[in-house]
Design a protein around this motif. Structure first.
Motif, PDB file in Angstrom:
ATOM      1  N   MET A 179       0.825  -1.211   0.000  1.00  0.00           N
ATOM      2  CA  MET A 179       0.000   0.000   0.000  1.00  0.00           C
ATOM      3  C   MET A 179       0.856   1.257   0.000  1.00  0.00           C
ATOM      4  N   LEU A 180       1.907   1.248   0.808  1.00  0.00           N
ATOM      5  CA  LEU A 180       2.803   2.405   0.848  1.00  0.00           C
ATOM      6  C   LEU A 180       3.529   2.578  -0.488  1.00  0.00           C
ATOM      7  N   HIS A 181       3.905   1.463  -1.088  1.00  0.00           N
ATOM      8  CA  HIS A 181       4.583   1.483  -2.388  1.00  0.00           C
ATOM      9  C   HIS A 181       3.652   2.039  -3.468  1.00  0.00           C
ATOM     10  N   GLN A 205       5.067   1.106  11.283  1.00  0.00           N
ATOM     11  CA  GLN A 205       6.530   1.001  11.252  1.00  0.00           C
ATOM     12  C   GLN A 205       7.096   1.333   9.870  1.00  0.00           C
ATOM     13  N   LEU A 206       6.468   0.795   8.846  1.00  0.00           N
ATOM     14  CA  LEU A 206       6.992   0.970   7.495  1.00  0.00           C
ATOM     15  C   LEU A 206       6.837   2.409   7.007  1.00  0.00           C
ATOM     16  N   ALA A 207       5.765   3.071   7.413  1.00  0.00           N
ATOM     17  CA  ALA A 207       5.596   4.477   7.045  1.00  0.00           C
ATOM     18  C   ALA A 207       6.636   5.341   7.758  1.00  0.00           C
ATOM     19  N   LYS A 208       6.897   5.045   9.045  1.00  0.00           N
ATOM     20  CA  LYS A 208       7.932   5.780   9.770  1.00  0.00           C
ATOM     21  C   LYS A 208       9.286   5.567   9.118  1.00  0.00           C
ATOM     22  N   ARG A 210       9.865   5.349   6.115  1.00  0.00           N
ATOM     23  CA  ARG A 210       9.921   6.209   4.930  1.00  0.00           C
ATOM     24  C   ARG A 210       9.966   7.694   5.297  1.00  0.00           C
ATOM     25  N   GLY A 211      10.011   7.999   6.567  1.00  0.00           N
ATOM     26  CA  GLY A 211      10.100   9.394   6.986  1.00  0.00           C
ATOM     27  C   GLY A 211       8.771  10.077   7.186  1.00  0.00           C
ATOM     28  N   GLY A 321      17.895  -4.445   9.936  1.00  0.00           N
ATOM     29  CA  GLY A 321      17.414  -4.084  11.263  1.00  0.00           C
ATOM     30  C   GLY A 321      16.551  -2.846  11.288  1.00  0.00           C
ATOM     31  N   GLU A 322      15.830  -2.577  10.195  1.00  0.00           N
ATOM     32  CA  GLU A 322      15.040  -1.353  10.091  1.00  0.00           C
ATOM     33  C   GLU A 322      13.599  -1.515  10.570  1.00  0.00           C
TER      34      GLU A 322
END
Length: 361
Positions: A179-181, A205-208, A210-211, A321-322
């Motif tokens: 979805m973010l992609h 987590q994944l949105a964070k 990406r900034g 480790g992200e």
């Protein structure tokens, strides 16, 4: 030594928990050319497992997942692909385990690798655009001691995570990352619905990563846990969203919920904003004012099919480790019905994970 039979959960038809049959005499699958045999170490519970079991994907069902148990189901379209499900079926989209055998054409050096399987499989449809088979739906999955998968869609993962943590990744995190992609999320204001669930917590987590500045919708009791995942702000799921955030206040909406709250999600999007959806746990039938869409120049993304880079990126994030999933609880695979009941109660944050009986192979 690989045994001839294994323990597994067989879905025997659409319906209630009684359609989940625990068996200890299921033949161990044999890898075909291009496939690998995996000894399953852990597999997570996902909403799609329940939706498939109850037949929620049938267009006759118009209610939320938790209300659909007694709904009328059309057996002919009650699957991801819109074709009849083949029973019995071993469900489970989240295969974490070790390769123990390979089919023809696969390098034997892969035996012993700890791996994850991409849950949206493209091999079986010739890698055609917008076509895929769902692991555990159109093909047997990993609610079992052993499973097979295409070698090219089975990824070695090098990290110090537990098996339960790794098993939390494939379905939830690839859905969120997709979805973010699709929405092209960057350093902007993102609203995530259902933020305490598996996909929602992944999206936070994944949105964070990406900034993004992340606003998360969740139950008030879970707000602290969701903020610990990285959310900058939480909004109660029963709040008036427009009153809480203001109209035209967010750049992107990442939605897994749908239902009656859908119109407000478009109201808080700014002109030119993007909306991405990959679930409708609160109900698939929503009210849409097309004037909102065209007068605000909104872009709506329906997200199921995943480009190869989506899952490959997840493997890279893990090894760097992200990201790190939250495992709320583990259960023996034989207790899948209890795990699904707990899942539907929505009292947890993160993932519920099933552990099959371990065997040496």
């Amino acid at each position: 030594m690989i045994p001839k039979t294994m323990s597994a959960v067989l879905l025997t038809g659409h319906g209630d928990m009684d359609k989940l049959a625990w068996r200890t005499d299921v033949p161990v699958p044999q890898p075909k050319p291009g496939e690998v045999l995996i000894r399953v170490a852990a597999s997570a519970v996902n909403n799609t497992d329940i939706n498939t079991r109850i037949g929620w994907y049938s267009k006759k069902v118009e209610v939320a997942t938790e209300d659909a148990g007694s709904a009328q189901v059309d057996q002919d379209d009650a699957s991801w692909s819109g074709v009849p499900m083949q029973f019995p079926r071993i469900q489970g989209a989240d295969a974490c385990g070790h390769i123990v055998a390979v089919g023809e054409g696969v390098d034997p050096a892969r035996i012993g690798q700890r791996v994850l399987v991409r849950n949206m499989l493209r091999s079986y449809v010739g890698f055609r655009p917008y076509e895929c088979w769902t692991f555990g739906s159109e093909i047997d999955g990993c609610f079992a001691q052993f499973t097979v998968a295409p070698a090219r869609e089975t990824y070695e993962v090098r990290c110090n995570w537990s098996d339960a943590e790794l098993a939390s990744i494939p379905c939830a995190y690839s859905t969120a990352e997709n979805m973010l992609h699709r929405a092209g999320v960057g350093a902007e204001r993102v609203l995530v619905t259902g933020a305490s669930g598996g996909v929602g917590s992944a999206a936070v987590q994944l949105a964070k990563r990406r900034g993004a500045e992340v606003i998360a919708i969740c139950a008030a009791a879970k707000a602290g846990e969701v903020r610990a995942l990285g959310a900058d702000r939480t909004v109660d799921r029963d709040a008036d969203l427009v009153a809480a955030l203001g109209r035209n206040s967010v750049d992107v909406v990442i939605d897994m919920v749908g239902g009656p709250g859908f119109p407000a999600l478009l109201d808080v999007l700014r002109p030119g904003g993007r909306y991405a959806v990959a679930g409708a746990i609160a109900g698939p039938i929503c009210e849409l004012d097309l004037r909102t869409v065209y007068l605000k120049d909104l872009t709506l993304h329906g997200c199921t099919f995943q480009e190869d880079e989506v899952f490959e990126n997840l493997i890279r994030y893990i090894e760097a480790g992200e990201i790190r999933p939250v495992v709320a609880k583990t259960y023996p695979l034989a207790e899948i019905a209890r795990a699904q009941r707990d899942f539907l109660s929505k009292k947890h944050t993160g993932k519920l994970v099933l552990i099959p009986p371990q065997v040496q192979a």
